[in-house]
Design a protein around this motif. Sequence first.
Motif, PDB file in Angstrom:
ATOM      1  N   VAL A   1      18.425   9.399   8.214  1.00 53.70           N
ATOM      2  CA  VAL A   1      17.987   9.103   6.842  1.00 53.70           C
ATOM      3  C   VAL A   1      17.722  10.396   6.079  1.00 53.70           C
ATOM      4  O   VAL A   1      18.107  10.548   4.915  1.00 53.70           O
ATOM      5  CB  VAL A   1      16.727   8.201   6.861  1.00 53.70           C
ATOM      6  CG1 VAL A   1      16.071   8.156   5.486  1.00 53.70           C
ATOM      7  CG2 VAL A   1      17.079   6.796   7.310  1.00 53.70           C
ATOM      8  N   LEU A   2      17.066  11.347   6.736  1.00 51.94           N
ATOM      9  CA  LEU A   2      16.748  12.618   6.078  1.00 51.94           C
ATOM     10  C   LEU A   2      18.023  13.369   5.692  1.00 51.94           C
ATOM     11  O   LEU A   2      18.148  13.893   4.580  1.00 51.94           O
ATOM     12  CB  LEU A   2      15.891  13.476   7.016  1.00 51.94           C
ATOM     13  CG  LEU A   2      15.158  14.661   6.379  1.00 51.94           C
ATOM     14  CD1 LEU A   2      14.062  14.171   5.436  1.00 51.94           C
ATOM     15  CD2 LEU A   2      14.552  15.555   7.450  1.00 51.94           C
TER      16      LEU A   2
ATOM     17  N   ILE B   1       5.719   1.260  10.832  1.00 48.73           N
ATOM     18  CA  ILE B   1       5.890   0.866   9.427  1.00 48.73           C
ATOM     19  C   ILE B   1       7.157   1.492   8.841  1.00 48.73           C
ATOM     20  O   ILE B   1       7.830   0.905   8.002  1.00 48.73           O
ATOM     21  CB  ILE B   1       4.653   1.287   8.598  1.00 48.73           C
ATOM     22  CG1 ILE B   1       3.437   0.458   9.000  1.00 48.73           C
ATOM     23  CG2 ILE B   1       4.915   1.127   7.105  1.00 48.73           C
ATOM     24  CD1 ILE B   1       2.182   0.808   8.237  1.00 48.73           C
ATOM     25  N   PHE B   2       7.499   2.695   9.304  1.00 54.42           N
ATOM     26  CA  PHE B   2       8.688   3.392   8.810  1.00 54.42           C
ATOM     27  C   PHE B   2       9.867   3.307   9.781  1.00 54.42           C
ATOM     28  O   PHE B   2      11.020   3.319   9.362  1.00 54.42           O
ATOM     29  CB  PHE B   2       8.368   4.874   8.568  1.00 54.42           C
ATOM     30  CG  PHE B   2       7.432   5.123   7.417  1.00 54.42           C
ATOM     31  CD1 PHE B   2       7.912   5.303   6.136  1.00 54.42           C
ATOM     32  CD2 PHE B   2       6.063   5.174   7.612  1.00 54.42           C
ATOM     33  CE1 PHE B   2       7.060   5.535   5.073  1.00 54.42           C
ATOM     34  CE2 PHE B   2       5.194   5.406   6.561  1.00 54.42           C
ATOM     35  CZ  PHE B   2       5.689   5.583   5.281  1.00 54.42           C
ATOM     36  N   LEU B   3       9.586   3.246  11.088  1.00 52.97           N
ATOM     37  CA  LEU B   3      10.653   3.431  12.080  1.00 52.97           C
ATOM     38  C   LEU B   3      11.093   2.144  12.777  1.00 52.97           C
ATOM     39  O   LEU B   3      12.118   2.136  13.451  1.00 52.97           O
ATOM     40  CB  LEU B   3      10.201   4.463  13.124  1.00 52.97           C
ATOM     41  CG  LEU B   3       9.829   5.846  12.543  1.00 52.97           C
ATOM     42  CD1 LEU B   3       9.295   6.759  13.624  1.00 52.97           C
ATOM     43  CD2 LEU B   3      11.029   6.485  11.845  1.00 52.97           C
TER      44      LEU B   3
ATOM     45  N   PHE C   1       0.841  -1.209   0.000  1.00 53.83           N
ATOM     46  CA  PHE C   1       0.000   0.000   0.000  1.00 53.83           C
ATOM     47  C   PHE C   1       0.875   1.259   0.000  1.00 53.83           C
ATOM     48  O   PHE C   1       0.695   2.162  -0.823  1.00 53.83           O
ATOM     49  CB  PHE C   1      -0.927  -0.014   1.220  1.00 53.83           C
ATOM     50  CG  PHE C   1      -1.622   1.305   1.475  1.00 53.83           C
ATOM     51  CD1 PHE C   1      -2.585   1.776   0.600  1.00 53.83           C
ATOM     52  CD2 PHE C   1      -1.299   2.080   2.586  1.00 53.83           C
ATOM     53  CE1 PHE C   1      -3.225   2.990   0.829  1.00 53.83           C
ATOM     54  CE2 PHE C   1      -1.926   3.289   2.819  1.00 53.83           C
ATOM     55  CZ  PHE C   1      -2.892   3.747   1.942  1.00 53.83           C
ATOM     56  N   LEU C   2       1.864   1.306   0.907  1.00 53.19           N
ATOM     57  CA  LEU C   2       2.704   2.503   1.000  1.00 53.19           C
ATOM     58  C   LEU C   2       3.613   2.653  -0.215  1.00 53.19           C
ATOM     59  O   LEU C   2       3.878   3.781  -0.661  1.00 53.19           O
ATOM     60  CB  LEU C   2       3.525   2.468   2.290  1.00 53.19           C
ATOM     61  CG  LEU C   2       2.677   2.788   3.525  1.00 53.19           C
ATOM     62  CD1 LEU C   2       3.402   2.421   4.792  1.00 53.19           C
ATOM     63  CD2 LEU C   2       2.298   4.249   3.554  1.00 53.19           C
TER      64      LEU C   2
ATOM     65  N   LEU D   1      11.203   2.134   2.935  1.00 57.13           N
ATOM     66  CA  LEU D   1      10.080   3.072   2.863  1.00 57.13           C
ATOM     67  C   LEU D   1      10.470   4.431   3.440  1.00 57.13           C
ATOM     68  O   LEU D   1      10.104   5.476   2.892  1.00 57.13           O
ATOM     69  CB  LEU D   1       8.860   2.505   3.607  1.00 57.13           C
ATOM     70  CG  LEU D   1       8.158   1.319   2.931  1.00 57.13           C
ATOM     71  CD1 LEU D   1       7.114   0.720   3.858  1.00 57.13           C
ATOM     72  CD2 LEU D   1       7.514   1.740   1.616  1.00 57.13           C
ATOM     73  N   LEU D   2      11.229   4.417   4.536  1.00 54.97           N
ATOM     74  CA  LEU D   2      11.650   5.680   5.151  1.00 54.97           C
ATOM     75  C   LEU D   2      12.577   6.454   4.210  1.00 54.97           C
ATOM     76  O   LEU D   2      12.472   7.679   4.076  1.00 54.97           O
ATOM     77  CB  LEU D   2      12.340   5.409   6.496  1.00 54.97           C
ATOM     78  CG  LEU D   2      12.735   6.655   7.307  1.00 54.97           C
ATOM     79  CD1 LEU D   2      11.513   7.504   7.635  1.00 54.97           C
ATOM     80  CD2 LEU D   2      13.450   6.249   8.592  1.00 54.97           C
TER      81      LEU D   2
END
Length: 647
Positions: free
Chosen positions: A519-520, A440-442, A374-375, A452-453
């Motif tokens: 990550v960012l 879901i991301f972390l 989905f993501l 995903l992240l």
Amino acid sequence: RPSGAVAMGGALARPSWLSSPTLGRANRFLSTAAVSLMTPRRPLAPPEKVKVRTLAVEQRTEEDIEGSHGNDGLLLGRPLEEPDQPITEKSLLEILDGVVMMYNLSVHQQLGKMVVVSDDVHEYAVALKDTEEKIARCPSRRPDILEELQKSQKVFAEKLNHLSRRLAWINATIYSKDKMLDVYWLLRVCIRTIEHADSTGSLFAFMPEFYLNVAMNSYSALKNYFSPSNCMEELPGYEDTLAQLAAILAKHFADPRIVGTDIKDSLMQALASYVCYPQSLRAVERIPEEQRMAMMRNLLAPYEQRPWAQTNWILVRLWRGCGFGYRYTRLPHLLKTKPEDANLPSLQKPCPSLLLQRHMAELLSQDKDMAASFLNSVLNQLNWAFSEFIGMIQEIQQAAERPERNFVDTRQLKVCATCFDLSVSLLRVLEMTITLVPEIFLDWTRPSAELLLRRLAQLLNQVLNRVTAERNLFDRVVSLRLPGLESVDHYPILVAVTGILVRILVDSNKQGISRAASVLLSDPCFQLRSIQYLLGEGEVGAIGADSKHFSLHTYTDYISTEEEQKVEQMLTLLTEESKQAAASTAPPSEDDLCPICYAHSISAIFKPCSHKSCKACINQHLMNNKDCFFCKATITGVDDYTKPASS
């Protein structure tokens, strides 16, 4: 009603009944229905005198149906010799079918036309009030202006009087309580028919499509057409009927047995409209839990290979009112303009559904594969929608700057605005997902979390860089204020991005914040200036003194003090982290960089071909494709790669 059926049969038998332009010539389908309804039920004459006529429906003319030149035609009317013949159940069902079909083909359209009178009354009332206020303000030294205003006042008053009388007649005859009860009866008939056909399984395929249309249209008529004096809430069993219709929409909007594109779109739009209003949204919440979970599972199916924009809009409506700076009904820069129609579903006050949000969180946290697919699809569609939007505003900007006088195609402007709105709504769904199910991301024990992240960080940085660069393309197109691009502005898209960043960098646990920040910052597109832009900081001098600079601080009616503090906290964190990252990392040599993105170091080697890239590139590629970037061999596995120490 058997008692009135004899009279009705006589009335319908007139040959002129079918020749009216609205019903006779308008639709061949209705003609054939009328023929079947009025086939005479009288004893046949001896066989040799029977005249057999087997014209195909397409070949029948008006003369064939009504008769001419001594020919009786197909409409022979109700014969006089059978006054006491009982009306059978079959004939009543045929009449009912005809009534439902007739509402679908013409009645609903005619009901809708009368609403225009009510709109006109409102417009003239506003104009008259405005003129009277101008007369009160008119200075005594300008009798000429006063005379013109009084003339206008007289015209408006006469027109308003005429329209008000017409509206009173319409409300008494067309939008009356009796007619409302008739339409409501029709709605309940359609609901019972759909429920019965569905419960029998195989019969559902034989139910005429127009029963679904009439169920949706009759509800729409009750809600939007009838005057406020006839309140829909007072109808008998209204709450139960709402819940029954909600169950039908929730089940059938993704029903694989329904294959018609038009009816599927209609069901999807009806459900999207249903969740915009508090009363009907509560009806959706009252349907059995099993049906609610099935509906949410259908909404969370991957967006590829299906029309996803409407389902995404439904998810956004369930979230609106809970997101960062997302409590508005209209955008800040549009407050001074008059909306085209205040009754539009998109202009309703936010009414989030915490119950359906909870169901979404349960499904995404329990089914890891569904959550990942989905993501992945949401991120793919966001990438597409925002890229299309940027490409279109480049073309619009080039057209606007040409010296020769030219006009931008209105259709292109509309598509451009749609791509922008889709980008914002997809960002809001991501914000909703991160808020409800941050793991879901972390939580990097989940196989797809890190990927995903990284994809999310990449997309957020791209959006921020495009929208926040000073004197950039986005700024220039927004400043043009072209008709059709009214919704395109800094606020909706920047606030949606800010909401996602705040969730992962401020509201998460310590480990999650650390992972998200690293990550960012490791993304090559990250610029601290883009985050500073949100609070009006950065290169203010580059803009010029006359230009108004965007800042979340200026939207005090939209952004709470707590939300502002979280953004400041996020900026402080990223400023510190970026300083540390700059001091600790040495730039890699060009040979060590991934040949796909040229942003990260090579960290993965493919089996069996031994080609290399960074993990982010190969993981993202494998979600949609199994072939090697370089040699197109099928990849059977991916191993970690570490550069061997130099001799």
